[in-house]
Design a protein around this motif. Sequence first.
Motif, PDB file in Angstrom:
ATOM      1  N   PRO A   1     -34.065  15.287   8.984  1.00  0.00           N
ATOM      2  CA  PRO A   1     -34.491  14.560  10.182  1.00  0.00           C
ATOM      3  C   PRO A   1     -35.919  14.879  10.620  1.00  0.00           C
ATOM      4  N   SER A   2     -36.728  15.443   9.749  1.00  0.00           N
ATOM      5  CA  SER A   2     -38.057  15.914  10.145  1.00  0.00           C
ATOM      6  C   SER A   2     -38.983  14.815  10.653  1.00  0.00           C
ATOM      7  N   ALA A   3     -38.722  13.553  10.327  1.00  0.00           N
ATOM      8  CA  ALA A   3     -39.572  12.458  10.820  1.00  0.00           C
ATOM      9  C   ALA A   3     -39.250  12.087  12.266  1.00  0.00           C
ATOM     10  N   LEU A   4     -38.134  12.567  12.789  1.00  0.00           N
ATOM     11  CA  LEU A   4     -37.729  12.244  14.157  1.00  0.00           C
ATOM     12  C   LEU A   4     -38.384  13.231  15.119  1.00  0.00           C
ATOM     13  N   VAL A   5     -38.897  12.716  16.225  1.00  0.00           N
ATOM     14  CA  VAL A   5     -39.644  13.538  17.180  1.00  0.00           C
ATOM     15  C   VAL A   5     -38.742  13.951  18.337  1.00  0.00           C
ATOM     16  N   LEU A   6     -38.646  15.248  18.546  1.00  0.00           N
ATOM     17  CA  LEU A   6     -37.852  15.796  19.640  1.00  0.00           C
ATOM     18  C   LEU A   6     -38.489  15.435  20.973  1.00  0.00           C
ATOM     19  N   ALA A   7     -37.707  14.813  21.871  1.00  0.00           N
ATOM     20  CA  ALA A   7     -38.235  14.375  23.156  1.00  0.00           C
ATOM     21  C   ALA A   7     -37.874  15.315  24.307  1.00  0.00           C
ATOM     22  N   TYR A   8     -36.721  15.990  24.208  1.00  0.00           N
ATOM     23  CA  TYR A   8     -36.281  16.814  25.332  1.00  0.00           C
ATOM     24  C   TYR A   8     -35.279  17.874  24.900  1.00  0.00           C
ATOM     25  N   GLU A   9     -35.140  18.880  25.764  1.00  0.00           N
ATOM     26  CA  GLU A   9     -34.118  19.912  25.636  1.00  0.00           C
ATOM     27  C   GLU A   9     -33.255  19.882  26.885  1.00  0.00           C
ATOM     28  N   LEU A  10     -31.950  19.986  26.702  1.00  0.00           N
ATOM     29  CA  LEU A  10     -31.000  20.030  27.812  1.00  0.00           C
ATOM     30  C   LEU A  10     -30.406  21.424  27.945  1.00  0.00           C
ATOM     31  N   TRP A  11     -29.992  21.752  29.141  1.00  0.00           N
ATOM     32  CA  TRP A  11     -29.330  23.013  29.457  1.00  0.00           C
ATOM     33  C   TRP A  11     -30.159  24.222  29.003  1.00  0.00           C
ATOM     34  N   THR A  12     -31.449  24.167  29.323  1.00  0.00           N
ATOM     35  CA  THR A  12     -32.332  25.269  28.944  1.00  0.00           C
ATOM     36  C   THR A  12     -31.953  26.577  29.636  1.00  0.00           C
ATOM     37  N   VAL A  13     -31.205  26.478  30.719  1.00  0.00           N
ATOM     38  CA  VAL A  13     -30.726  27.671  31.414  1.00  0.00           C
ATOM     39  C   VAL A  13     -29.838  28.506  30.477  1.00  0.00           C
ATOM     40  N   ARG A  14     -29.290  27.879  29.435  1.00  0.00           N
ATOM     41  CA  ARG A  14     -28.430  28.574  28.473  1.00  0.00           C
ATOM     42  C   ARG A  14     -29.121  28.840  27.128  1.00  0.00           C
ATOM     43  N   ARG A  15     -30.404  28.499  27.030  1.00  0.00           N
ATOM     44  CA  ARG A  15     -31.125  28.736  25.772  1.00  0.00           C
ATOM     45  C   ARG A  15     -31.159  30.230  25.473  1.00  0.00           C
ATOM     46  N   GLU A  16     -30.953  30.575  24.229  1.00  0.00           N
ATOM     47  CA  GLU A  16     -31.021  31.975  23.820  1.00  0.00           C
ATOM     48  C   GLU A  16     -32.440  32.500  24.024  1.00  0.00           C
ATOM     49  N   PRO A  17     -32.588  33.719  24.504  1.00  0.00           N
ATOM     50  CA  PRO A  17     -33.929  34.247  24.788  1.00  0.00           C
ATOM     51  C   PRO A  17     -34.808  34.380  23.538  1.00  0.00           C
ATOM     52  N   TRP A  18     -34.221  34.471  22.383  1.00  0.00           N
ATOM     53  CA  TRP A  18     -34.993  34.597  21.146  1.00  0.00           C
ATOM     54  C   TRP A  18     -35.440  33.246  20.600  1.00  0.00           C
ATOM     55  N   LEU A  19     -35.009  32.154  21.240  1.00  0.00           N
ATOM     56  CA  LEU A  19     -35.357  30.805  20.798  1.00  0.00           C
ATOM     57  C   LEU A  19     -36.439  30.234  21.713  1.00  0.00           C
TER      58      LEU A  19
END
Length: 124
Positions: A87-105
């Motif tokens: 899927p590398s040609a697809l452009v990431l537009a947003y992230e959801l639930w960043t409050v739960r994102r791992e701190p190393w990411l």
Amino acid sequence: MKLSGGCSCGQVRYEVDGDPIRVGICHCETCRKESGSAFSFFGIWPKENTTLSGELGCWKSRAGCRRVSHDGSDKIEIKLGTLERSPSALVLAYELWTVRREPWLAHQKRAEQHTRDRGSAEQS
């Protein structure tokens, strides 16, 4: 752009024609469990641009066939890891639930950041 793929159980195959409406990743607990990873990577396409074969009857409220989801609306959600090509040609537009994102990411700098769901008042 035509892309194709299928769910991991082999019961559902799909083909999408054209660019997605949007591409995102989600860090919520449900998406983590469904993906078996720290987040879920998905694209949303208009249902009219999607050809499905197989039965999505097991899908109920984001459970069942967790790789290809349709809730009766005019859109369909596809987990991008199910694509036959990268899927590398697809452009990431947003992230959801960043409050739960791992701190190393690291957050994706060019993507909108949403503390919870998209459209909620809280954005990071």
